[in-house]
Design a protein around this motif. Structure first.
Motif, PDB file in Angstrom:
ATOM      1  N   ARG A  17      42.850  31.602  33.814  1.00  0.00           N
ATOM      2  CA  ARG A  17      42.067  31.887  35.015  1.00  0.00           C
ATOM      3  C   ARG A  17      43.017  32.428  36.074  1.00  0.00           C
ATOM      4  N   ARG A  41      38.829  33.744  38.203  1.00  0.00           N
ATOM      5  CA  ARG A  41      38.113  34.518  37.189  1.00  0.00           C
ATOM      6  C   ARG A  41      38.699  34.261  35.806  1.00  0.00           C
ATOM      7  N   SER A 100      40.002  35.204  32.398  1.00  0.00           N
ATOM      8  CA  SER A 100      40.688  36.459  32.072  1.00  0.00           C
ATOM      9  C   SER A 100      41.245  36.410  30.661  1.00  0.00           C
ATOM     10  N   GLY A 137      34.151  39.367  35.891  1.00  0.00           N
ATOM     11  CA  GLY A 137      34.025  39.570  37.331  1.00  0.00           C
ATOM     12  C   GLY A 137      32.692  39.108  37.886  1.00  0.00           C
ATOM     13  N   LYS A 138      32.549  39.297  39.182  1.00  0.00           N
ATOM     14  CA  LYS A 138      31.341  38.856  39.867  1.00  0.00           C
ATOM     15  C   LYS A 138      30.117  39.637  39.417  1.00  0.00           C
ATOM     16  N   GLU A 158      36.667  45.340  41.665  1.00  0.00           N
ATOM     17  CA  GLU A 158      35.993  45.272  40.374  1.00  0.00           C
ATOM     18  C   GLU A 158      35.104  46.486  40.104  1.00  0.00           C
TER      19      GLU A 158
END
Length: 223
Positions: free
Chosen positions: A80, A85, A87, A110-111, A222
């Protein structure tokens, strides 16, 4: 946290071939990495890439040499990042006869969906749509590439470059296959690499993740 690909695909993750589910089933809590070895049967880098985009090759963001039957290794690490996030760092080494060349990416949950950062900086950003095809292979289709080195601009229209990545399981040879292509609407194919590999899990704590698996800077953008 769920593994990056599992979280992005949701219930569609169950449609992946079981070996793909195993491969992408580790996350930042698993204390595992994955080591892969194989052959890139074909690596292609167009003259446009070899001359105009050499900077990105030097930063391990894209291959810059065309060749055949190139041995390669790949190591996957999960963690993270500082933004929380999940990863997945993918560290590739293409072992040309003239020397090794890196091709590194960082997949981030991502968001607004999956993001793939390429290069040490990172240098490039690809927004990714992930899906599963009828063979149970994992498919990535990117939006237009964004440049992160220097001015942060998108590459659209005749300058656009889009990536397709397909990873599947070869039942006959009992190994994974990969086929990745970057295309431009005017210039056609800019890059491809395709080949096969085998993979094994290896114990790996957070402290054992190599420094190279972390980008030089934390990139929050992003899209």
């Amino acid at each position: 946290m769920s593994p990056v690909i599992q979280n992005v695909l949701g219930r569609e993750f169950e449609n992946l071939h079981p070996n793909l589910q195993w491969r992408y089933g580790i996350d930042s809590t698993s204390q595992l990495s994955q080591a892969s070895h194989g052959i890139m049967e074909s690596v292609y880098s167009s003259p446009v890439v070899a001359t105009g985009l050499r900077h990105f090759g030097k930063r391990n963001a894209m291959p810059i040499r065309t060749s055949r039957l190139v041995p390669f290794t790949m190591h996957n690490y999960c963690y993270r990042d500082e933004l929380g996030r999940e990863s997945l760092a993918v560290m590739r080494s293409l072992n040309y006869t003239s020397g090794a060349h890196g091709l590194n990416s960082l997949l981030v949950d991502g968001k607004e969906g999956l993001v793939d950062y390429f290069g040490d900086g990172p240098e490039l950003l690809w927004p990714i749509e992930a899906s599963v095809d009828r063979h149970g292979s994992l498919v990535f289709e990117s939006g237009p590439m964004r440049l992160l080195a220097g001015p942060k601009i998108g590459m659209r229209g005749f300058m656009a470059a889009r990536m397709q990545y397909i990873e599947g399981w070869d039942e006959n040879q009992n190994r994974f296959r990969v086929d990745a292509t970057v295309r431009n609407p005017v210039l056609g194919e800019l890059i491809h690499y395709r080949g096969w590999f085998t993979t094994r899990d290896e114990p790996c704590t957070l402290r054992e993740i190599p420094d190279e698996a972390w980008p030089v800077r934390l990139e929050s953008r992003e899209h």
